[in-house]
Design a protein around this motif. Structure first.
Motif, PDB file in Angstrom:
ATOM      1  N   PHE A   1       2.103  12.399  13.092  1.00  0.00           N
ATOM      2  CA  PHE A   1       1.933  11.014  12.665  1.00  0.00           C
ATOM      3  C   PHE A   1       0.671  10.414  13.291  1.00  0.00           C
ATOM      4  N   GLY A   2       0.423  10.682  14.568  1.00  0.00           N
ATOM      5  CA  GLY A   2      -0.776  10.180  15.230  1.00  0.00           C
ATOM      6  C   GLY A   2      -2.051  10.700  14.578  1.00  0.00           C
ATOM      7  N   THR A   3      -2.050  11.980  14.204  1.00  0.00           N
ATOM      8  CA  THR A   3      -3.196  12.571  13.512  1.00  0.00           C
ATOM      9  C   THR A   3      -3.414  11.891  12.165  1.00  0.00           C
ATOM     10  N   PHE A   4      -2.331  11.653  11.428  1.00  0.00           N
ATOM     11  CA  PHE A   4      -2.404  10.947  10.148  1.00  0.00           C
ATOM     12  C   PHE A   4      -2.989   9.550  10.346  1.00  0.00           C
ATOM     13  N   CYS A   5      -2.495   8.827  11.329  1.00  0.00           N
ATOM     14  CA  CYS A   5      -2.975   7.453  11.573  1.00  0.00           C
ATOM     15  C   CYS A   5      -4.453   7.432  11.949  1.00  0.00           C
ATOM     16  N   ALA A   6      -4.891   8.402  12.747  1.00  0.00           N
ATOM     17  CA  ALA A   6      -6.308   8.466  13.125  1.00  0.00           C
ATOM     18  C   ALA A   6      -7.175   8.681  11.885  1.00  0.00           C
ATOM     19  N   HIS A   7      -6.752   9.570  10.999  1.00  0.00           N
ATOM     20  CA  HIS A   7      -7.480   9.798   9.740  1.00  0.00           C
ATOM     21  C   HIS A   7      -7.522   8.522   8.907  1.00  0.00           C
ATOM     22  N   MET A   8      -6.382   7.867   8.788  1.00  0.00           N
ATOM     23  CA  MET A   8      -6.314   6.641   7.994  1.00  0.00           C
ATOM     24  C   MET A   8      -7.232   5.566   8.558  1.00  0.00           C
ATOM     25  N   SER A   9      -7.307   5.459   9.878  1.00  0.00           N
ATOM     26  CA  SER A   9      -8.154   4.445  10.515  1.00  0.00           C
ATOM     27  C   SER A   9      -9.631   4.677  10.237  1.00  0.00           C
ATOM     28  N   GLU A  10     -10.027   5.938  10.116  1.00  0.00           N
ATOM     29  CA  GLU A  10     -11.420   6.264   9.790  1.00  0.00           C
ATOM     30  C   GLU A  10     -11.739   5.998   8.320  1.00  0.00           C
ATOM     31  N   THR A  11     -10.735   6.155   7.469  1.00  0.00           N
ATOM     32  CA  THR A  11     -10.943   6.155   6.027  1.00  0.00           C
ATOM     33  C   THR A  11     -10.689   4.793   5.383  1.00  0.00           C
ATOM     34  N   TYR A  12      -9.755   4.036   5.945  1.00  0.00           N
ATOM     35  CA  TYR A  12      -9.340   2.756   5.367  1.00  0.00           C
ATOM     36  C   TYR A  12      -9.233   1.703   6.462  1.00  0.00           C
ATOM     37  N   LYS A  13      -9.553   0.482   6.115  1.00  0.00           N
ATOM     38  CA  LYS A  13      -9.278  -0.648   6.994  1.00  0.00           C
ATOM     39  C   LYS A  13      -8.271  -1.513   6.246  1.00  0.00           C
ATOM     40  N   GLU A  14      -7.049  -1.608   6.790  1.00  0.00           N
ATOM     41  CA  GLU A  14      -5.990  -2.300   6.067  1.00  0.00           C
ATOM     42  C   GLU A  14      -5.262  -3.305   6.951  1.00  0.00           C
ATOM     43  N   THR A  15      -4.881  -4.401   6.315  1.00  0.00           N
ATOM     44  CA  THR A  15      -4.024  -5.408   6.932  1.00  0.00           C
ATOM     45  C   THR A  15      -2.882  -5.674   5.960  1.00  0.00           C
ATOM     46  N   LEU A  16      -1.685  -5.771   6.500  1.00  0.00           N
ATOM     47  CA  LEU A  16      -0.508  -6.022   5.681  1.00  0.00           C
ATOM     48  C   LEU A  16      -0.133  -7.491   5.779  1.00  0.00           C
ATOM     49  N   THR A  17       0.102  -8.116   4.630  1.00  0.00           N
ATOM     50  CA  THR A  17       0.482  -9.524   4.586  1.00  0.00           C
ATOM     51  C   THR A  17       1.741  -9.685   3.730  1.00  0.00           C
ATOM     52  N   ASP A  18       2.249 -10.912   3.691  1.00  0.00           N
ATOM     53  CA  ASP A  18       3.420 -11.256   2.887  1.00  0.00           C
ATOM     54  C   ASP A  18       4.601 -10.331   3.186  1.00  0.00           C
ATOM     55  N   MET A  19       4.773 -10.025   4.469  1.00  0.00           N
ATOM     56  CA  MET A  19       5.785  -9.077   4.939  1.00  0.00           C
ATOM     57  C   MET A  19       7.186  -9.683   4.862  1.00  0.00           C
ATOM     58  N   VAL A  20       8.094  -8.943   4.240  1.00  0.00           N
ATOM     59  CA  VAL A  20       9.514  -9.273   4.234  1.00  0.00           C
ATOM     60  C   VAL A  20      10.239  -8.026   4.726  1.00  0.00           C
ATOM     61  N   VAL A  21      11.070  -8.186   5.756  1.00  0.00           N
ATOM     62  CA  VAL A  21      11.754  -7.048   6.377  1.00  0.00           C
ATOM     63  C   VAL A  21      13.258  -7.224   6.215  1.00  0.00           C
ATOM     64  N   PHE A  22      13.925  -6.133   5.893  1.00  0.00           N
ATOM     65  CA  PHE A  22      15.373  -6.107   5.710  1.00  0.00           C
ATOM     66  C   PHE A  22      15.969  -5.039   6.614  1.00  0.00           C
ATOM     67  N   ALA A  23      17.241  -5.188   6.987  1.00  0.00           N
ATOM     68  CA  ALA A  23      17.956  -4.142   7.721  1.00  0.00           C
ATOM     69  C   ALA A  23      19.432  -4.208   7.366  1.00  0.00           C
ATOM     70  N   SER A  24      20.058  -3.050   7.354  1.00  0.00           N
ATOM     71  CA  SER A  24      21.496  -2.994   7.110  1.00  0.00           C
ATOM     72  C   SER A  24      22.240  -3.611   8.287  1.00  0.00           C
ATOM     73  N   VAL A  25      23.456  -4.032   8.066  1.00  0.00           N
ATOM     74  CA  VAL A  25      24.256  -4.671   9.109  1.00  0.00           C
ATOM     75  C   VAL A  25      24.435  -3.745  10.311  1.00  0.00           C
ATOM     76  N   ASP A  26      24.596  -2.436  10.052  1.00  0.00           N
ATOM     77  CA  ASP A  26      24.791  -1.495  11.164  1.00  0.00           C
ATOM     78  C   ASP A  26      23.483  -1.074  11.830  1.00  0.00           C
ATOM     79  N   GLY A  27      22.337  -1.516  11.272  1.00  0.00           N
ATOM     80  CA  GLY A  27      21.044  -1.248  11.878  1.00  0.00           C
ATOM     81  C   GLY A  27      20.491   0.148  11.669  1.00  0.00           C
ATOM     82  N   THR A  28      21.129   0.955  10.823  1.00  0.00           N
ATOM     83  CA  THR A  28      20.664   2.328  10.640  1.00  0.00           C
ATOM     84  C   THR A  28      19.641   2.486   9.523  1.00  0.00           C
ATOM     85  N   ARG A  29      19.513   1.473   8.676  1.00  0.00           N
ATOM     86  CA  ARG A  29      18.557   1.524   7.572  1.00  0.00           C
ATOM     87  C   ARG A  29      17.782   0.221   7.513  1.00  0.00           C
ATOM     88  N   GLY A  30      16.532   0.332   7.082  1.00  0.00           N
ATOM     89  CA  GLY A  30      15.715  -0.855   6.931  1.00  0.00           C
ATOM     90  C   GLY A  30      14.694  -0.670   5.828  1.00  0.00           C
TER      91      GLY A  30
END
Length: 138
Positions: A51-80
């Motif tokens: 995952f770290g290798t993937f992220c390093a590649h992505m950082s070199e190739t793309y500059k991204e910011t995430l907006t309009d974030m909506v986060v959900f999670a199940s009541v038991d916390g095992t899924r989101g």
């Protein structure tokens, strides 16, 4: 935090806050040792190192910011899940994709999570690759 749903919501938000800060180590801190990453239209990555290798590649190739974030999670916390908008710039040509010359793009996307003991064990990311290609090919 004793409420599993709130704990998972906080973990997912922390993960994406680290993403927006360009903090790969902060993202990795949210992951379990047996982490699995499934990316849209790509290969499955197993473990924090991959995952770290993937992220390093992505950082070199793309500059991204995430907006309009909506986060959900199940009541038991095992899924989101999270829904957001990717605001990006294509910095360096990624093999097999159109040539990069600083194009910008805005793309709806989402992520699905499995969590255990307050850490992310899996994240699967989805977006419309053909729409991204259309935007960067103009």
């Amino acid at each position: 935090m004793s409420d599993p749903q709130q704990h998972s919501l906080a973990t997912i938000r922390r993960y994406y806050d680290a993403f927006n800060a360009g903090d790969i180590a902060g993202m990795i801190d949210c992951l379990s040792d047996d982490f699995v990453h499934d990316v849209n239209e790509g290969d499955r990555r197993m473990g924090k190192d991959a995952f770290g290798t993937f992220c390093a590649h992505m950082s070199e190739t793309y500059k991204e910011t995430l907006t309009d974030m909506v986060v959900f999670a199940s009541v038991d916390g095992t899924r989101g899940a999270a829904e957001f908008v990717v605001n990006g710039q294509y910095l360096k040509t990624d093999p097999g994709l159109p040539e990069a010359h600083g194009q910008t793009y805005v793309l709806p996307a989402g992520g699905f999570f499995t969590l255990k003991d307050g850490l992310i064990t899996r994240v699967t990311t989805y977006y419309n690759l053909q729409e991204w290609i259309r935007q960067v090919s103009q």
